[in-house]
Design an enzyme around this catalytic site. Structure first.
Site, PDB file in Angstrom:
ATOM      1  N   ALA A 143       0.856  -1.181   0.000  1.00 36.82           N
ATOM      2  CA  ALA A 143       0.000   0.000   0.000  1.00 36.82           C
ATOM      3  C   ALA A 143       0.891   1.229   0.000  1.00 36.82           C
ATOM      4  O   ALA A 143       1.655   1.451   0.945  1.00 36.82           O
ATOM      5  CB  ALA A 143      -0.911  -0.011   1.232  1.00 36.82           C
ATOM      6  N   MET A 144       0.824   2.025  -1.069  1.00 36.23           N
ATOM      7  CA  MET A 144       1.732   3.159  -1.241  1.00 36.23           C
ATOM      8  C   MET A 144       0.934   4.460  -1.211  1.00 36.23           C
ATOM      9  O   MET A 144       0.191   4.773  -2.147  1.00 36.23           O
ATOM     10  CB  MET A 144       2.518   3.009  -2.547  1.00 36.23           C
ATOM     11  N   SER A 145       1.077   5.201  -0.130  1.00 36.43           N
ATOM     12  CA  SER A 145       0.300   6.428   0.073  1.00 36.43           C
ATOM     13  C   SER A 145       0.861   7.596  -0.716  1.00 36.43           C
ATOM     14  O   SER A 145       0.176   8.600  -0.913  1.00 36.43           O
ATOM     15  CB  SER A 145       0.286   6.784   1.552  1.00 36.43           C
ATOM     16  N   GLY A 146       2.122   7.488  -1.136  1.00 35.24           N
ATOM     17  CA  GLY A 146       2.789   8.618  -1.759  1.00 35.24           C
ATOM     18  C   GLY A 146       3.765   9.284  -0.813  1.00 35.24           C
ATOM     19  O   GLY A 146       4.417  10.263  -1.175  1.00 35.24           O
ATOM     20  N   GLY A 147       3.893   8.735   0.400  1.00 38.45           N
ATOM     21  CA  GLY A 147       4.824   9.259   1.385  1.00 38.45           C
ATOM     22  C   GLY A 147       6.105   8.446   1.446  1.00 38.45           C
ATOM     23  O   GLY A 147       6.232   7.386   0.822  1.00 38.45           O
ATOM     24  N   VAL A 148       7.053   8.927   2.253  1.00 39.33           N
ATOM     25  CA  VAL A 148       8.353   8.278   2.329  1.00 39.33           C
ATOM     26  C   VAL A 148       8.285   6.932   3.040  1.00 39.33           C
ATOM     27  O   VAL A 148       8.990   5.980   2.667  1.00 39.33           O
ATOM     28  CB  VAL A 148       9.377   9.210   3.014  1.00 39.33           C
ATOM     29  N   ASP A 149       7.456   6.803   4.065  1.00 40.96           N
ATOM     30  CA  ASP A 149       7.403   5.557   4.835  1.00 40.96           C
ATOM     31  C   ASP A 149       6.938   4.372   3.985  1.00 40.96           C
ATOM     32  O   ASP A 149       7.570   3.311   3.985  1.00 40.96           O
ATOM     33  CB  ASP A 149       6.483   5.724   6.049  1.00 40.96           C
ATOM     34  N   SER A 150       5.841   4.541   3.276  1.00 40.34           N
ATOM     35  CA  SER A 150       5.322   3.438   2.473  1.00 40.34           C
ATOM     36  C   SER A 150       6.247   3.113   1.308  1.00 40.34           C
ATOM     37  O   SER A 150       6.360   1.958   0.889  1.00 40.34           O
ATOM     38  CB  SER A 150       3.911   3.753   1.965  1.00 40.34           C
ATOM     39  N   CYS A 172     -10.305   4.019   9.535  1.00 38.24           N
ATOM     40  CA  CYS A 172      -9.723   3.795   8.215  1.00 38.24           C
ATOM     41  C   CYS A 172      -8.885   2.521   8.215  1.00 38.24           C
ATOM     42  O   CYS A 172      -8.957   1.717   7.281  1.00 38.24           O
ATOM     43  CB  CYS A 172      -8.864   4.995   7.807  1.00 38.24           C
ATOM     44  N   CYS A 196      -7.311  13.497   6.981  1.00 37.94           N
ATOM     45  CA  CYS A 196      -7.063  13.617   5.547  1.00 37.94           C
ATOM     46  C   CYS A 196      -8.230  14.242   4.792  1.00 37.94           C
ATOM     47  O   CYS A 196      -8.024  14.933   3.794  1.00 37.94           O
ATOM     48  CB  CYS A 196      -6.715  12.256   4.953  1.00 37.94           C
TER      49      CYS A 196
END
Length: 399
Positions: free
Chosen positions: A6-13, A101, A198
């Site tokens: 799951a890739m949110s668009g942030g650095v962690d994912s 969520c 969000c």
């Protein structure tokens, strides 16, 4: 394993997905579209799930050389998270949308779809640790206390935990994650974290609720029912709130007042001194176990309870028992069915506890389970009840 990242668009994912690839898993990236009308750009740490975020996720997937898809879960998100948020506030409760969520979207809708498509696990950038023990899989706090996200994962069930992968759990600090992202050539290495709800990116929760739930003026009263002023809508207040009451006259002792209770049916906001916010017992019927539950949860057990994502846990004694609403024989109850509640007696009083919040139960670093708080017992009420019980016991002994 065959892993869905799951890739949110942030650095962690992005780093979590990179580590899954490096570990030899067959990884596919997916970005969840949670809004039918996403914003084009973020503003610093405001908001998430924007068009910019989906593009950042795609660029990270391209850099890692993995397939990438966007899944539209906007209708499910609106029903299970946004509408629930509005309904809870309208009922005088304080919900945690991130918990909903994780429960309904990321580890229900997403995980169910992933398993149905043949994936073995879902990988996310959450900071938490999974341990496989002889008694089963366990969820524990992350190595970095400052980034630990085990609280918001407390809604995971044992079955869901069996399909989870959290590659960042043993990372000592967020700084190291950003440095790793830079070494891997990921453009999101210095992207700000998202901190706000969000779907309310401007941070104006009260204004957002006013548009959807409606606000009707009503009285502000003290615990004795004396009217002290008026509010412009009970829905916009939360327990523990101090600012924005606009009562207009000071308390007799000159000390500030806090919101103690919200009564949506009467459209009343009850205020009082800070000490009246102290709560010594909490309970809720909507509970779940993360992994193997206690051997006999109907027997009181020592634990720690945390009621906010970054709050300190407090020592407590928890027990599973028939709820107050149940009037049948307790022996006939099945603890897996409605009619039971998880009850926690706190060693130290907590302040500003509101129905609707999530209480996560820990055993050391391990997440044992969670419950949504349905009711609280004020410390002064509990103390008075204990004194009355002691007095009754003394009378029985003297007789």
């Amino acid at each position: 394993m065959k892993v869905l990242a799951a890739m949110s668009g942030g650095v962690d994912s992005a780093v979590a997905a990179a580590r899954a690839v490096e570990a030899g898993h067959e990884v596919t990236g997916v970005h969840l579209a949670l809004s039918r009308m996403p914003g084009t750009l973020r503003t610093g740490s405001r908001g998430c799930c924007t068009i910019e975020d989906s593009m950042d996720a795609r660029r990270a997937a391209d850099r890692l050389g993995i397939s990438f898809y966007v899944w539209d879960l906007s209708e499910r998100f609106k029903a299970d998270v946004v509408d629930d948020f509005v309904a809870e506030y309208a009922a005088g409760r304080t919900p945690n949308p991130c918990m909903r969520c994780n429960e309904k979207i990321k580890f229900a809708a997403l995980l169910d779809k992933a398993v149905g498509l043949g994936f073995d696990a879902v990988c996310t950038g959450h900071y938490a640790t999974i341990l496989d023990t002889t008694e089963g899989r366990e969820l524990h706090r992350a190595s970095d206390d400052a980034k630990d996200q085990s609280y918001v994962l407390g809604v995971l069930t044992a079955e869901q935990l069996a399909h989870c992968l959290f590659p960042l759990g043993d990372t000592p600090s967020k700084r190291l994650v950003r440095e790793e992202a830079a070494r891997r050539g990921l453009a999101v290495a210095q992207k700000p974290d998202s901190h706000d709800i969000c779907f309310i990116p401007d941070g104006d929760t009260r204004g957002w609720l006013a548009e959807r739930a409606g606000l009707e003026p009503g009285p502000i009263v003290d615990r004795d029912g004396t009217e002290l002023g008026t509010h412009d809508g009970a829905t916009g207040y939360t327990i523990g709130q101090r600012k924005g009451l606009h009562i207009g006259r000071p308390a007799p002792d000159g000390r500030p007042r806090f919101v103690l209770e919200i009564r949506p049916k009467q459209n009343e906001v009850v205020v009082g001194p800070r000490e009246s916010l102290a709560v010594s017992q909490i309970a809720g019927e909507r509970f779940s176990w993360t992994g193997t539950p206690p051997l006999d949860p109907a027997v009181p057990f020592a634990c720690e309870v945390q009621i906010r994502a970054h709050a300190d846990p407090v020592p407590a004694t928890a027990v599973l028992r028939p709820s107050e609403a149940h009037d049948g024989p307790a022996a006939r109850l099945d603890p897996t069915q409605p009619g039971f509640e998880l009850h926690a007696r706190l060693d130290d009083a907590l302040f500003g506890v509101a129905p609707g919040q999530t209480a996560v139960v820990y055993l050391g670093t391990r997440v044992l389970g969670q419950f949504t708080i349905d009711r609280t017992v004020a410390a002064d009420v509990a103390r008075a009840s204990l004194i009355a019980d002691d007095a009754a016991e003394a009378r029985r002994e003297s007789a």
